[in-house]
Design a protein around this motif. Structure first.
Motif, short mmCIF file in Angstrom:
data_model
loop_
_atom_site.label_atom_id
_atom_site.label_comp_id
_atom_site.label_asym_id
_atom_site.label_seq_id
_atom_site.Cartn_x
_atom_site.Cartn_y
_atom_site.Cartn_z
N LEU A 141 0.83 -1.21 0.00
CA LEU A 141 0.00 0.00 0.00
C LEU A 141 0.86 1.25 0.00
N MET A 142 1.92 1.26 0.80
CA MET A 142 2.79 2.44 0.84
C MET A 142 3.51 2.65 -0.48
N ASN A 143 3.88 1.57 -1.15
CA ASN A 143 4.51 1.70 -2.46
C ASN A 143 3.53 2.21 -3.50
N MET A 144 2.27 1.78 -3.39
CA MET A 144 1.25 2.21 -4.34
C MET A 144 0.88 3.68 -4.12
N LEU A 145 0.84 4.13 -2.88
CA LEU A 145 0.44 5.50 -2.59
C LEU A 145 1.53 6.51 -2.94
N GLY A 146 2.78 6.09 -2.97
CA GLY A 146 3.86 6.97 -3.38
C GLY A 146 4.10 8.11 -2.39
N ALA A 147 4.40 9.28 -2.92
CA ALA A 147 4.71 10.44 -2.07
C ALA A 147 3.52 10.89 -1.24
N ALA A 148 2.29 10.45 -1.61
CA ALA A 148 1.11 10.83 -0.83
C ALA A 148 1.16 10.26 0.59
N ASN A 149 2.01 9.25 0.82
CA ASN A 149 2.16 8.72 2.17
C ASN A 149 2.51 9.81 3.17
N TRP A 150 3.30 10.77 2.74
CA TRP A 150 3.88 11.74 3.67
C TRP A 150 3.19 13.10 3.60
N TRP A 151 2.00 13.13 3.00
CA TRP A 151 1.24 14.38 2.98
C TRP A 151 0.64 14.63 4.35
N TYR A 152 0.69 15.88 4.78
CA TYR A 152 0.16 16.27 6.08
C TYR A 152 -0.35 17.70 5.98
N PRO A 153 -1.57 17.98 6.41
CA PRO A 153 -2.12 19.33 6.27
C PRO A 153 -1.29 20.36 7.03
N ARG A 154 -1.27 21.58 6.51
CA ARG A 154 -0.48 22.63 7.16
C ARG A 154 -1.00 22.96 8.54
N TRP A 155 -2.33 22.98 8.69
CA TRP A 155 -2.89 23.32 10.00
C TRP A 155 -2.53 22.26 11.03
#
Length: 262
Positions: free
Chosen positions: A218-232
């Motif tokens: 799943l982490m390989n499939m999601l790519g860089a989206a794994n580490w997305w985090y909202p600014r707030w």
């Protein structure tokens, strides 16, 4: 006094029949108050009280796991995958004891009798212990992946390195726990055997199927989206280093400069 054992399905049906039909009919139009007591009724009342809260118990565990992983890795999808996979491993363990001890699939081979209702303490124990072990494996795996991601920003390489460097440790730890839990399963004691079978199956599936197969995929499939985090969320999330603070690089010695003296 029931003719069947306290954990037999017939005893549970008798208690429900007394409370639902016999006693209300006898009390109708009178001041009579009748109660069903004894070991079997007390056990069923405790089981209903605890198992009725089991979905809430699982929900609290999933939320707490999500929050802890979000604080540790400052990510949204990684904690979500971790929390859902933890719940999945717990459900596998609960499904195993349901099949063996409640439905009776192979229970006689373990010398614990036939199918019967599961004692209320067993699911509570399995949920707590499996959550702790699966969270431990998840943090160990993802912390190495996150460390590699922080250095290279290459998600595919980070997942590969993380699995390669932590897979043997996770597998070894899971095999040790599997041996310990499996030794409980053949002692002839129904409650102990149920806890051992549930934990052994859950740990095996969690380590081999979930942590070393499903989560990396799943982490390989999601790519860089794994580490997305909202600014707030970044502004309110405290900084937490899972592996501890990194040692600062040693300062370079100051260069000596010769100043000519007149």
């Amino acid at each position: 006094m029931p003719k069947s054992s306290a954990q037999a399905e017939a005893t549970g049906n008798l208690i429900k029949h007394l409370r639902g039909e016999v006693i209300p009919t006898a009390e109708s139009g009178t001041s009579l108050r009748a109660y069903v007591g004894g070991k079997a009724a007390t056990s069923q009342d405790l089981a209903d009280a605890l198992l009725g809260r089991l979905p809430l118990y699982l929900g609290i565990i999933a939320v707490l796991g999500f929050l802890l992983l979000a604080i540790a890795f400052r990510s949204f999808l990684v904690p979500l995958v971790g929390a859902l996979s933890n719940v999945a491993s717990i459900l596998v363990g609960l499904g195993a004891i349901t099949a063996v001890f409640q439905l009776g699939w192979g229970s006689e081979l373990m010398r614990v009798g036939g199918g019967a209702p599961i004692t209320y303490i067993v699911p509570v124990m399995i949920v707590g212990i499996v959550f702790g072990l699966s969270m431990d494996y998840q943090v160990f795996l993802v912390s190495r992946i996150h460390e590699e991601w922080a250095h290279t920003k290459d998600n595919r390489r980070a997942v590969q390195v993380g699995v390669a460097e932590t897979g043997r440790v996770i597998a070894t730890a899971a095999l040790i726990m599997l041996g310990v839990f499996a030794s409980f399963a053949f002692g002839g004691q129904r409650i102990v055997s149920a806890i051992g079978i549930g934990l052994a199956v859950a740990v095996l599936v969690d380590a081999v199927v979930v942590r070393m197969t499903l989560v990396p995929a799943l982490m390989n499939m999601l790519g860089a989206a794994n580490w997305w985090y909202p600014r707030w969320a970044r502004r309110i999330t405290p900084h937490l280093a899972v592996e501890g603070p990194t040692d600062p690089a040693p300062a370079a010695p100051a260069e000596r400069v010769r100043i000519p003296v007149p």
